[in-house]
Design a protein around this motif. Structure first.
Motif, PDB file in Angstrom:
ATOM      1  N   ARG A   1       0.831  -1.212   0.000  1.00  0.00           N
ATOM      2  CA  ARG A   1       0.000   0.000   0.000  1.00  0.00           C
ATOM      3  C   ARG A   1       0.862   1.258   0.000  1.00  0.00           C
TER       4      ARG A   1
ATOM      5  N   GLN B   1      -4.263   5.340  -6.435  1.00  0.00           N
ATOM      6  CA  GLN B   1      -5.372   5.733  -5.569  1.00  0.00           C
ATOM      7  C   GLN B   1      -6.111   4.474  -5.162  1.00  0.00           C
ATOM      8  N   GLU B   2      -6.217   4.262  -3.857  1.00  0.00           N
ATOM      9  CA  GLU B   2      -6.828   3.020  -3.397  1.00  0.00           C
ATOM     10  C   GLU B   2      -8.343   3.098  -3.448  1.00  0.00           C
ATOM     11  N   VAL B   3      -8.938   2.045  -3.975  1.00  0.00           N
ATOM     12  CA  VAL B   3     -10.394   1.893  -4.001  1.00  0.00           C
ATOM     13  C   VAL B   3     -10.715   0.503  -3.444  1.00  0.00           C
ATOM     14  N   LEU B   4     -11.997   0.226  -3.309  1.00  0.00           N
ATOM     15  CA  LEU B   4     -12.402  -1.131  -2.928  1.00  0.00           C
ATOM     16  C   LEU B   4     -13.646  -1.476  -3.722  1.00  0.00           C
ATOM     17  N   MET B   5     -13.460  -2.411  -4.656  1.00  0.00           N
ATOM     18  CA  MET B   5     -14.592  -2.803  -5.495  1.00  0.00           C
ATOM     19  C   MET B   5     -15.254  -4.040  -4.894  1.00  0.00           C
ATOM     20  N   PRO B   6     -16.527  -4.278  -5.236  1.00  0.00           N
ATOM     21  CA  PRO B   6     -17.180  -5.468  -4.690  1.00  0.00           C
ATOM     22  C   PRO B   6     -16.486  -6.748  -5.148  1.00  0.00           C
ATOM     23  N   ALA B   7     -16.478  -7.738  -4.270  1.00  0.00           N
ATOM     24  CA  ALA B   7     -15.965  -9.056  -4.656  1.00  0.00           C
ATOM     25  C   ALA B   7     -16.943  -9.735  -5.605  1.00  0.00           C
TER      26      ALA B   7
ATOM     27  N   VAL C   1     -14.998  -4.383 -13.817  1.00  0.00           N
ATOM     28  CA  VAL C   1     -15.623  -3.473 -12.848  1.00  0.00           C
ATOM     29  C   VAL C   1     -14.942  -2.102 -12.891  1.00  0.00           C
TER      30      VAL C   1
ATOM     31  N   LEU D   1     -16.490   1.476 -14.003  1.00  0.00           N
ATOM     32  CA  LEU D   1     -16.438   2.645 -13.111  1.00  0.00           C
ATOM     33  C   LEU D   1     -15.836   3.850 -13.832  1.00  0.00           C
TER      34      LEU D   1
ATOM     35  N   GLU E   1     -16.909   7.753 -14.742  1.00  0.00           N
ATOM     36  CA  GLU E   1     -16.374   8.830 -13.904  1.00  0.00           C
ATOM     37  C   GLU E   1     -15.488   9.813 -14.673  1.00  0.00           C
TER      38      GLU E   1
ATOM     39  N   PHE F   1      -5.683   3.232 -10.311  1.00  0.00           N
ATOM     40  CA  PHE F   1      -6.486   2.830  -9.149  1.00  0.00           C
ATOM     41  C   PHE F   1      -6.104   1.421  -8.722  1.00  0.00           C
TER      42      PHE F   1
ATOM     43  N   ILE G   1      -6.597  -3.702  -2.477  1.00  0.00           N
ATOM     44  CA  ILE G   1      -6.023  -4.892  -1.844  1.00  0.00           C
ATOM     45  C   ILE G   1      -7.219  -5.668  -1.332  1.00  0.00           C
TER      46      ILE G   1
ATOM     47  N   THR H   1      -9.691  -9.572  -1.206  1.00  0.00           N
ATOM     48  CA  THR H   1      -9.841 -11.025  -1.272  1.00  0.00           C
ATOM     49  C   THR H   1     -10.441 -11.405  -2.612  1.00  0.00           C
TER      50      THR H   1
ATOM     51  N   LEU I   1     -22.460  -0.574  -8.164  1.00  0.00           N
ATOM     52  CA  LEU I   1     -22.120  -1.510  -9.244  1.00  0.00           C
ATOM     53  C   LEU I   1     -23.370  -2.274  -9.661  1.00  0.00           C
TER      54      LEU I   1
ATOM     55  N   TYR J   1     -21.517  -1.922  -3.888  1.00  0.00           N
ATOM     56  CA  TYR J   1     -20.938  -0.590  -4.053  1.00  0.00           C
ATOM     57  C   TYR J   1     -19.418  -0.634  -4.119  1.00  0.00           C
ATOM     58  N   THR J   2     -18.873   0.164  -5.015  1.00  0.00           N
ATOM     59  CA  THR J   2     -17.436   0.398  -5.035  1.00  0.00           C
ATOM     60  C   THR J   2     -17.133   1.577  -4.122  1.00  0.00           C
ATOM     61  N   TRP J   3     -16.126   1.427  -3.283  1.00  0.00           N
ATOM     62  CA  TRP J   3     -15.660   2.539  -2.455  1.00  0.00           C
ATOM     63  C   TRP J   3     -14.624   3.299  -3.252  1.00  0.00           C
ATOM     64  N   LEU J   4     -14.942   4.535  -3.605  1.00  0.00           N
ATOM     65  CA  LEU J   4     -13.983   5.383  -4.295  1.00  0.00           C
ATOM     66  C   LEU J   4     -12.913   5.827  -3.289  1.00  0.00           C
ATOM     67  N   PRO J   5     -11.806   6.380  -3.790  1.00  0.00           N
ATOM     68  CA  PRO J   5     -10.715   6.749  -2.880  1.00  0.00           C
ATOM     69  C   PRO J   5     -11.185   7.583  -1.683  1.00  0.00           C
TER      70      PRO J   5
ATOM     71  N   LEU K   1     -13.156   5.349   0.744  1.00  0.00           N
ATOM     72  CA  LEU K   1     -12.341   4.295   1.344  1.00  0.00           C
ATOM     73  C   LEU K   1     -11.483   4.838   2.484  1.00  0.00           C
TER      74      LEU K   1
ATOM     75  N   GLU L   1     -23.185  -6.684  -0.052  1.00  0.00           N
ATOM     76  CA  GLU L   1     -21.789  -6.919   0.325  1.00  0.00           C
ATOM     77  C   GLU L   1     -21.383  -5.782   1.249  1.00  0.00           C
TER      78      GLU L   1
END
Lengths: 577, 577
Positions: free
Chosen positions: A58, A67-73, A113, A117, A121, A132, A135, A137, B35, B40-44, B47, B154
């Motif tokens: 990280r 830039q850190e994001v978190l997308m759905p699994a 995904v 996005l 955007e 982007f 980290i 699972t 999504l 939902y995706t968490w944007l920077p 997050l 999720e």
């Protein structure tokens, strides 16, 4: 952390189903436990290391502008249908239906995904480049999950995706990511190599893998003895042998070879160096407009092996590479697979560079139990198409002309790709360029196997007593072992004091205050692989000393009690101390 | 972070499908993107806040002795079959098959996995108590996902599971977790209440929910006006009315009530206070050994509503609570649902405490279009079984005898349970006790909705300009807005200098160096909700000042340039400064 209040789940016995050392040691050191095939729980001890790996990844990604994001699994099938991968992706994609019967998958990767996005955007070239990462699972339904977290089904991955107006910008970020990966693997204390890789299936114009060198690695990686050339075996080029092809010296002759169906058998039967033989493999050709596909013959020198990726990437060959069945061969050529050869063969022929350099060679006669000897290209059989279709072997010349090739085993822990516009084109991810015109974005993608790194590090750092962590990712940096602390208040107190002192200086310390025999404690701390160990004992305290031993040290040493912190700061420098 | 290199994905328009303010603002401030339904995706920007919430939860869990683990998200069906939940758990359990056709689910919770782990790892009472937690992505296939991350499918959850030799030890840890939760929600800056909750479906002997107070909350929570009593509506006890039941004053009479089928209609038709009526609900009784279930009548005062959880928890009533169908009622009683009453009713009757206190009341005559008036318990109909089966209403006396009850809306962000041995018994999770005897462990479980907290915080902290983050979980603590920085090198330079100074002091700073109009920048920083804002302008620099405005402040103030850091340290103290 006090060991008496912590799950020290060490095991003496080597688990029967753990094939490689990292898997054995992660189980024995109490880092992981198996829940089901390819599914592992990270116990407290293991999770500490995993989180440290995550943190280093990280920090370096942030430093490089990611830039850190978190997308759905869980991902909807619709996006994968847009990219075409819903049908292309094989059994590794874990598919599922929600309660309303809609199709989803557990994401093994997130190109679709993120592209979805970003197409929503980003509107202008001014917002590019952008990179982007997450980290997260991920799940890959491996047919044969094995080696613990090395090839698990559920795993933690860092995946990054960059977006660009043009190829130059992609190239810049690709170089930045290459350097970032080197920084990450340097900080992780890994002996690794970036190697050129094939980018075939994912597409795009360039790709590098980052391999940790280890004999248990599942990949062959190739190095030059005299240059920085490095590639994985799929990609490493086998150059044409130097010089002209020797002139024909023998006449072509048909010989009976009853029952001899393999290269080894033929060369023994004819008392001939295997390098004088060729083997002929029949594969499916590319389908025509009506969906009909003929066969294509691939000719290799007898001692060489087919590189399926190289073959698959050639024009005219079906993808994925598909070997012809015995029935198809019999129908097309009229003989068994072991008797095929290029002479008078009624399918297109592609000859490997090395095979194309042979004179007076032996091949099948396209007639069961017969072979041809003294065969020569051009004279006996046309040499229409020569390609590089074999795996390199040790001693081959390096493609850059410097030195020869060596082959070692590697564990792939990172992979960077120039994706180009494969996804952005399919999913219509565009921005407006400087002239207000719509431009399809260029993309790169960059993966790191975060949980795999933990195992890879152990493959490189262990001895017969257990793991030897680099300081940067050790679950604890320092173990303080108190001897008979439950009987000696002096020892217990000195242990606590040292623990607090080192902890407050910013070290991760495990105080082994368990009511266990010294031998058990020492063995556990070594198995777990804590890099620095202090022993607090009545004997030492009387002399005003502690015993110190680095995990890689042969010998212990006595340190004056009050020197413990300065000693540690010297051994493992800490910011601000 | 420099805004020019960061995804500031603010939106002016309120998204049409976002019903509650937190959902609207998270979309508008560019924190999340949808999504698919409930994904939902968490944007920077989002997050950053999510990670800060995680960090606070993790720190407090560690402080209370919790040990962090990470269990697989994908769980094998076998474990859920052991606990019995594979069949019990409804449509919210996302089930799937792997490539070999084996059953798995995407874990909505991890009781089975942790119990399986611990029954294998812990062998002795000496290793107890132990408390393991994880912060993990979970999945619950909500029938109607809504309100953004508030009720997503999720989501990120902290789940913890404790193991004990006995109930006393469980009770101790339960209290520790109760305090830990208070510390967490205090640090998060939330206005919250711990309330007693029903632990019915999960089982166990005690349970508390932690609710964030907000009008958009989906739960009713109940408080005493004069004591610390607090419970959710499912649990809150409705005490019996004070005093004796009035003596009968009227004779029972049958009256024709043609077409009057509801309590409201009856009370209007008879010109009677609705509190003088009772309603009779028929539900399924508990099945006997042969699986046959009769009906049971539940009697409530006309203005009261049935508390289904209380009813379901009663002996003799089927679980889950199941209302009788019109056909079943007709077959059993001989009339329509609107005309049932307790007099001469041929099914067992359970009477709510308040209904049991009535005299001269009105009820259905068990004959279509007829009711009885002047009905009295004991005289006209036996009063066999009185229970608390209704929801409390505002003004009811508090069950602890102090004050009356108020009802407010809450968002459940935490839940702690004494599970007892529900899972440990079913899955045979035992240790050896002090006497070497096998003892089934006692368990507790403790959840926090990490991603939900982000939304809940916004429900409590916003105004018409946007979000107002508490410092602790703001994506950035400080915004530095440079005015015309792209034209004025002095401004750009001063902005950079301030940025570096505050950053190095340990603040999370967003330098808004975008080439945008001041109004756009101010609106964005306010929408995003950054708690502290400095403005760097040519005019200010000439005077040697910066403009400061707290997100909740009505007015701006000028600060001498060199006072920025000391000012911030005072406004938001930092360790070591």
């Amino acid at each position: 952390m006090r060991a008496s209040r912590y799950l020290i789940a060490t095991q003496k016995e080597t688990p029967a189903d753990a094939e490689i050392i990292s898997h054995q040691l992660m189980l024995r050191a109490g880092m992981i436990r198996k829940l089901a095939a390819g599914l592992y729980t990270w116990l407290p001890m293991g999770l500490r290391t995993l989180r440290k790996v995550e943190r280093i990844v990280r920090e370096e990604m942030d430093k490089s502008g990611g830039q850190e994001v978190l997308m759905p699994a869980v991902q909807p099938a619709e996006l994968w249908e847009e990219s075409g991968r819903w049908t292309q992706y094989g059994g590794e994609l874990l598919r599922m239906n929600d309660r309303h019967g809609r199709d989803f998958c557990f994401g093994p990767t997130h190109e679709e995904v993120i592209t979805d996005l970003i197409r929503n955007e980003l509107k202008s070239y001014k917002e590019l480049p952008a990179n982007f990462y997450q980290i997260q699972t991920k799940f890959r339904d491996e047919r044969r999950p094995r080696f613990g977290v090395m090839r698990a089904r559920e795993f933690v991955m860092k995946d990054a995706y960059s977006f660009h107006l043009n190829a130059e910008s992609l190239n810049d970020t690709y170089q930045v990511m290459h350097r970032t990966y080197c920084s990450i693997f340097d900080r992780l204390g890994l002996d690794y190599r970036p190697v050129q890789a094939d980018s075939g299936a994912i597409g795009g114009s360039a790709s590098h893998e980052f391999h940790v060198l280890a004999s248990s690695g599942e990949d062959d990686i190739v190095f030059s003895t005299e240059s920085s050339y490095a590639a994985n075996i799929e990609k490493a080029e086998a150059v044409a042998p130097a010089g002209e092809r020797p002139a024909p010296g023998e006449a072509m002759a048909e010989v009976a070879t009853p029952g001899q169906r393999t290269i080894a058998a033929i060369s023994e039967f004819l008392e001939l160096d295997v390098k004088r033989t060729v083997k002929t493999l029949l594969v499916k050709g590319e389908a025509d407009e009506d969906g009909n596909a003929g066969l294509v013959a691939l000719i290799l020198r007898g001692d060489h092996s087919l590189n399926e990726i190289k073959a698959e990437n050639l024009a005219g060959i079906a993808e994925p590479l598909t070997m012809a069945t015995d029935e198809e061969i019999l129908a097309a050529v009229g003989c068994q697979p072991g008797s095929i050869g290029p002479v008078n063969l009624n399918v297109p022929v592609i000859v490997d560079r090395s095979a194309a350099h042979l004179a007076d060679f032996v091949c099948g006669a396209n007639k069961d139990d017969y072979h041809l000897t003294g065969v020569n290209w051009e004279r006996d059989v046309p040499l229409a198409r020569v390609e590089d279709i074999r795996n390199v072997v040790e001693g081959d010349p390096s493609p850059d002309g410097k030195g020869t090739l060596e082959i070692r085993r590697g564990i792939e822990v990172g992979h960077i790709f120039k994706l180009g516009n494969k996804y952005s084109q399919a999913m219509n991810a565009t921005v407006l360029d400087e002239n207000g015109k719509t431009a399809v974005m260029e993309m790169g993608c960059y993966g790191i196997g975060v949980s795999r790194i933990v195992a890879a590090s152990i493959e490189q750092n262990h001895d017969d007593k257990g793991i030897i962590w680099p300081d940067a990712i050790a679950p604890f940096e320092i173990a303080i072992v108190t001897l008979n602390g439950h009987k000696s208040p002096t020892v217990a107190e000195a242990g606590e004091k040292l623990y607090e002192q080192l902890r407050q200086a910013g070290y991760d310390v495990l105080l082994d205050d368990r009511n266990e025999r010294p031998g058990v404690k020492f063995a556990d701390m070594e198995l777990i692989g804590i890099p620095h160990r202090f022993v607090v004992s009545d004997r030492g305290l009387t002399a005003g000393t502690l015993e110190y031993k680095g995990r890689r040290d042969a010998d212990k040493q006595d340190i004056p009690l009050e020197q413990a912190l300065p000693f540690m700061v010297k051994a493992s420098p800490r910011k601000g101390l």
